[in-house]
Design a protein around this motif. Structure first.
Motif, short mmCIF file in Angstrom:
data_model
loop_
_atom_site.label_atom_id
_atom_site.label_comp_id
_atom_site.label_asym_id
_atom_site.label_seq_id
_atom_site.Cartn_x
_atom_site.Cartn_y
_atom_site.Cartn_z
N ASP A 1 57.46 -17.12 43.50
CA ASP A 1 58.26 -17.22 42.28
C ASP A 1 59.71 -16.92 42.66
OD1 ASP A 1 59.68 -16.58 39.87
OD2 ASP A 1 57.72 -16.33 38.86
N SER A 2 60.56 -17.90 42.54
CA SER A 2 61.94 -17.74 42.97
C SER A 2 62.66 -16.65 42.21
CB SER A 2 62.69 -19.07 42.81
OG SER A 2 62.69 -19.49 41.45
N GLN A 3 62.32 -16.51 40.92
CA GLN A 3 62.98 -15.48 40.12
C GLN A 3 62.63 -14.10 40.64
OE1 GLN A 3 62.27 -15.73 35.88
NE2 GLN A 3 63.66 -14.04 35.41
N ILE A 4 61.36 -13.92 40.96
CA ILE A 4 60.91 -12.63 41.52
C ILE A 4 61.60 -12.38 42.87
CG2 ILE A 4 58.94 -11.39 42.49
CD1 ILE A 4 57.19 -12.70 40.34
N ALA A 5 61.62 -13.39 43.73
CA ALA A 5 62.23 -13.26 45.05
C ALA A 5 63.70 -12.93 44.93
CB ALA A 5 62.00 -14.53 45.85
N THR A 6 64.38 -13.61 43.98
CA THR A 6 65.82 -13.37 43.80
C THR A 6 66.08 -11.96 43.35
OG1 THR A 6 66.20 -15.70 43.27
CG2 THR A 6 67.87 -14.11 42.56
N GLU A 7 65.32 -11.53 42.36
CA GLU A 7 65.49 -10.17 41.85
C GLU A 7 65.16 -9.12 42.92
OE1 GLU A 7 66.49 -8.82 38.78
OE2 GLU A 7 67.32 -10.85 38.58
N ALA A 8 64.16 -9.40 43.73
CA ALA A 8 63.75 -8.45 44.78
C ALA A 8 64.87 -8.30 45.81
CB ALA A 8 62.47 -8.91 45.44
N ASN A 9 65.40 -9.44 46.22
CA ASN A 9 66.49 -9.40 47.22
C ASN A 9 67.72 -8.69 46.67
OD1 ASN A 9 65.56 -10.70 49.66
ND2 ASN A 9 65.33 -12.56 48.45
N THR A 10 67.99 -8.94 45.39
CA THR A 10 69.14 -8.28 44.77
C THR A 10 68.92 -6.78 44.75
OG1 THR A 10 69.57 -10.22 43.40
CG2 THR A 10 70.54 -8.13 42.70
N LEU A 11 67.70 -6.38 44.39
CA LEU A 11 67.37 -4.96 44.33
C LEU A 11 67.49 -4.30 45.70
CD1 LEU A 11 66.44 -2.49 42.78
CD2 LEU A 11 64.07 -3.26 43.07
N LEU A 12 67.09 -5.02 46.76
CA LEU A 12 67.18 -4.45 48.11
C LEU A 12 68.63 -4.14 48.50
CD1 LEU A 12 64.55 -6.45 50.21
CD2 LEU A 12 64.38 -4.13 49.30
N GLY A 13 69.55 -4.84 47.91
CA GLY A 13 70.95 -4.58 48.22
C GLY A 13 71.57 -3.52 47.35
N GLU A 14 70.75 -2.90 46.44
CA GLU A 14 71.30 -1.91 45.50
C GLU A 14 70.59 -0.57 45.62
OE1 GLU A 14 70.50 -3.95 41.88
OE2 GLU A 14 72.26 -5.25 42.02
N LEU A 15 69.91 -0.36 46.73
CA LEU A 15 69.13 0.86 46.90
C LEU A 15 70.01 2.10 46.89
CD1 LEU A 15 66.63 -0.29 49.71
CD2 LEU A 15 66.25 -0.22 47.22
N LYS A 16 69.48 3.18 46.33
CA LYS A 16 70.20 4.45 46.27
C LYS A 16 69.44 5.55 47.01
CE LYS A 16 73.16 2.46 43.54
NZ LYS A 16 74.50 2.12 44.07
N GLN B 1 66.26 -2.58 37.36
CA GLN B 1 66.85 -1.25 37.35
C GLN B 1 65.79 -0.16 37.10
OE1 GLN B 1 67.79 -3.78 35.51
NE2 GLN B 1 69.91 -4.31 36.14
N ILE B 2 64.73 -0.58 36.35
CA ILE B 2 63.66 0.38 36.06
C ILE B 2 63.04 0.91 37.35
CG2 ILE B 2 61.36 0.57 35.01
CD1 ILE B 2 62.26 -1.40 32.87
N LEU B 3 63.14 0.09 38.45
CA LEU B 3 62.48 0.47 39.71
C LEU B 3 63.37 1.38 40.59
CD1 LEU B 3 60.99 -3.03 40.63
CD2 LEU B 3 59.82 -1.09 39.55
N VAL B 4 64.64 1.52 40.18
CA VAL B 4 65.57 2.27 41.04
C VAL B 4 65.08 3.69 41.28
CG1 VAL B 4 67.88 3.25 41.15
CG2 VAL B 4 67.54 0.87 40.42
N THR B 5 64.57 4.32 40.25
CA THR B 5 64.14 5.71 40.42
C THR B 5 62.87 5.81 41.25
OG1 THR B 5 62.90 5.56 38.35
CG2 THR B 5 65.15 6.40 38.22
N GLU B 6 62.24 4.68 41.47
CA GLU B 6 60.97 4.69 42.22
C GLU B 6 61.11 3.91 43.54
OE1 GLU B 6 57.89 3.19 39.70
OE2 GLU B 6 58.50 4.40 38.00
N GLU B 7 62.32 3.85 44.05
CA GLU B 7 62.59 3.05 45.26
C GLU B 7 61.72 3.49 46.43
OE1 GLU B 7 67.32 2.17 44.42
OE2 GLU B 7 66.70 3.60 45.97
N ALA B 8 61.63 4.77 46.62
CA ALA B 8 60.92 5.27 47.80
C ALA B 8 59.45 4.85 47.77
CB ALA B 8 61.04 6.78 47.88
#
Length: 600
Positions: A51-66, A30-37
């Motif tokens: 790292d599967s954890q990193i990949a999972t979190e990254a993919n999740t974040l890509l689906g939550e872009l604002k 969530q810390i990265l949301v403000t810096e998406e661009a």
């Protein structure tokens, strides 16, 4: 170090890549949301991290872009790669790119949000058309659906033009689904209206689109052909009707014939097409009031290969209302012996207005009762014959010969008095004989005996003898028998023994001269020679004629032929004296041979 990172939940403050990875590893995306661009590219790279954890979190974040800028980057990358994880993110976030247009269209279609594109139809229509060929089934489905829901006319025009070029199935389906009609160009407008079954819309445009309709009847698309043919049978504009009629006249194609009959069209021009269309539709009243020009066109139509036209042209000719047209048809029958004109004028009872022409018309069309009632003295026919050309002479002659009409014989002879006997040609004489013979006018032939030359009289007597005809009066019968006998004794060819006898007297000349024109000296010469009786005197007579007596073998035969013609001439002279004594400008006393006649 990883345990320490996780235990302390550390996030790097610098080095963007390190910051992204540590935030994802410690579960603090969530810390990265403000810096998406700024971080979106690093996040997308992280999706592929080992790292599967990193990949999972990254993919999740890509689906939550604002951030729309970040979303646009993601959409563009997805459009390039169509990778699975980016597709998942796209669908999860239901992202639609703001630009470029191609990516915006594809993402809207992929996420099932095609309605967002409705207001942009005019600008994106070509992209939508291309999207229908995309390898992604969902995009294709959505694109095709949207193509069938267009509201913008400009977009519709583009789609219609592309359909007209390619006739692709998906474009056809969209066209039919939306029932689109192009506003332009005209060709596309016509085809789309026909394809969608909305031909009525074209009704007010008939004059401008008629040629396109004619071509549409030959299209490969059966639906277009059916609609085009149907519209051709429903035309209201006369200009369009004229074009159709002219094309029909050129081709006589089946589909144009059907349209012509369905609409019962009659061309306003040109005249030929107007006549043919009126005949084909059996509207004879539309042309029977016309003037002379329609006659020639109807006569041409009588030879048409279409039996409807040829048969009805004859009916139309029989129903002409214009007097000038009727008169013209009569002239054709008179002057050209036009068989159709002759048939029609007789059947319709058309007649020339001029009495002389009417008499000639009755004669040439063999309406004998009417002719006799009009020209009972045959003066009108005589006038027509005199004024006519050689062709008319021939026609009158042939008609009289076939029907045995005595009128012509009297015309050629110059009336009962035979005023034209001297100027008659050999052809006219032969015609006279044929007419009199075919008509069995034996009395008329008998009246000519003695009035014409010896040669022609011989023909008359042979003709009468051949049919075993005799005069009714007994004394004439005796005379007739005697003349026939004398005529039979005459050889076919007149002897030409003498070139000149007693200056102007010549046997060959006298036999061809009208008996009534023989001079007194000629008559005396004939009588003198016929009075010679003995053979010795005959031989002497031959010497007078200048015959070479050294060759005496054929002397008697030659002289007998000469003598027979002399006796025939003498009989005709006597006959002439008996019946035809002219007293005009005569002296007080006429020497008639056996007796003299005194005139007071």
């Amino acid at each position: 170090m990883t345990e320490a990172l996780l235990q302390g939940r550390y996030i790097a403050s610098s080095a963007a890549k390190l910051q992204v990875l540590t935030a994802l590893k410690t579960g603090q995306r969530q810390i990265l949301v403000t810096e998406e661009a700024d971080k979106i590219n690093l996040v997308m790279q992280a999706c592929l991290d080992c790292d599967s954890q990193i990949a999972t979190e990254a993919n999740t974040l890509l689906g939550e872009l604002k951030n729309q800028q970040a979303i646009d980057v993601l959409c563009q990358e997805w459009e390039k790669t169509r990778s699975k994880h980016l597709t998942t993110a796209l669908l999860q976030g239901r992202y639609i790119a703001s630009s470029p247009a191609k990516v915006r269209v594809l993402t809207a279609l992929k996420t099932g949000q095609r309605q967002i594109l409705v207001t942009e139809e005019a600008n994106i229509i070509n992209l939508l058309i291309k999207a229908c060929l995309d390898r992604d089934y969902q995009i294709v489905t959505e694109a095709n659906t949207l193509l069938g829901e267009l509201k913008n006319q400009q977009a519709i025009d583009v789609l219609c033009q592309e359909w007209e070029k390619t006739r692709e199935i998906h474009l056809t389906e969209a066209l039919l689904q939306g029932r689109y009609i192009a506003s332009s160009p005209v060709k596309v407008r016509v085809l789309t209206a026909l394809k969608t079954g909305q031909r009525q819309i074209l009704g007010s445009e008939e004059a401008n689109i008629i040629n396109l309709l004619l071509k549409a009847c030959l299209a490969r698309d059966s639906q277009i052909v059916i609609e085009a043919n149907a519209l051709l049978g429903e035309l209201q504009n006369q200009q369009a009707i004229d074009v159709l009629c002219q094309e029909w006249e050129k081709t006589r194609s089946k589909h144009l014939t059907t349209a012509l009959l369905q609409g019962r069209y009659i061309a306003s021009s040109p005249a030929k097409v107007r006549v043919l269309t009126a005949l084909k539709n059996e509207k004879l009243e539309a042309i029977t009031k016309d003037g002379v020009e329609v006659v020639e066109l109807l006569l041409q139509a009588s030879k048409d290969n279409d039996p409807d036209i040829s048969d009805r042209s004859i009916l139309a000719l029989q129903q002409l209302k214009n007097p000038e047209a009727q008169e013209f048809l009569c002239r054709l029958a008179i002057e050209q012996d036009h068989q159709i004109a002759r048939h029609v004028t007789v059947a319709a009872q058309y007649i020339p207005r001029d009495p002389n022409q009417r008499a000639l018309f009755y004669f040439l069309t063999e309406q004998w009762d009417k002719y006799e009632g009009l020209d009972f003295e045959h003066t009108m026919l005589e006038t027509a014959y005199k004024l006519g050309d050689e062709q008319l002479h021939k026609r009158i002659t042939e008609k009289a010969r076939q029907a045995g009409r005595i009128e012509l014989a009297r015309i050629l002879l110059g009336g009962v008095q035979g005023q034209r006997l001297e100027e008659m040609t050999d052809t006219e004489w032969e015609t006279t004989l044929a007419v009199l013979g075919n008509g069995k006018h034996w009395e008329e032939i008998w009246r000519l005996v003695g009035k014409v030359s010896a040669v022609k009289t011989r023909q008359l007597l042979q003709q009468l003898d051949a049919v075993k005809w005799f005069p009714s009066l007994e004394d004439e019968k005796t005379l007739f028998i005697k003349l026939v006998e004398l005529a039979h004794n005459c050889v076919e060819e007149i002897p030409t023994l003498e070139e000149s006898i007693n200056d102007n007297s010549n046997l060959f000349f006298l036999c061809h001269l009208l008996v009534g024109q023989m001079s007194r000296e000629d008559m005396i010469w004939v009588q003198t020679r016929c009075s010679i009786g003995s053979n010795s005197v005959r031989a002497l007579r031959l010497a007078e004629l200048g015959v070479n007596l050294r060759n005496t073998e054929n002397v008697e035969e030659i002289y007998d032929a000469d003598f027979n013609w002399l006796k025939f001439l003498q009989a005709l002279i006597n006959l002439r004296r008996r019946f035809d004594i002219e007293v005009e400008d005569a002296p007080k006393q006429i020497d008639a041979g056996e007796f003299d006649i005194e005139i007071e």
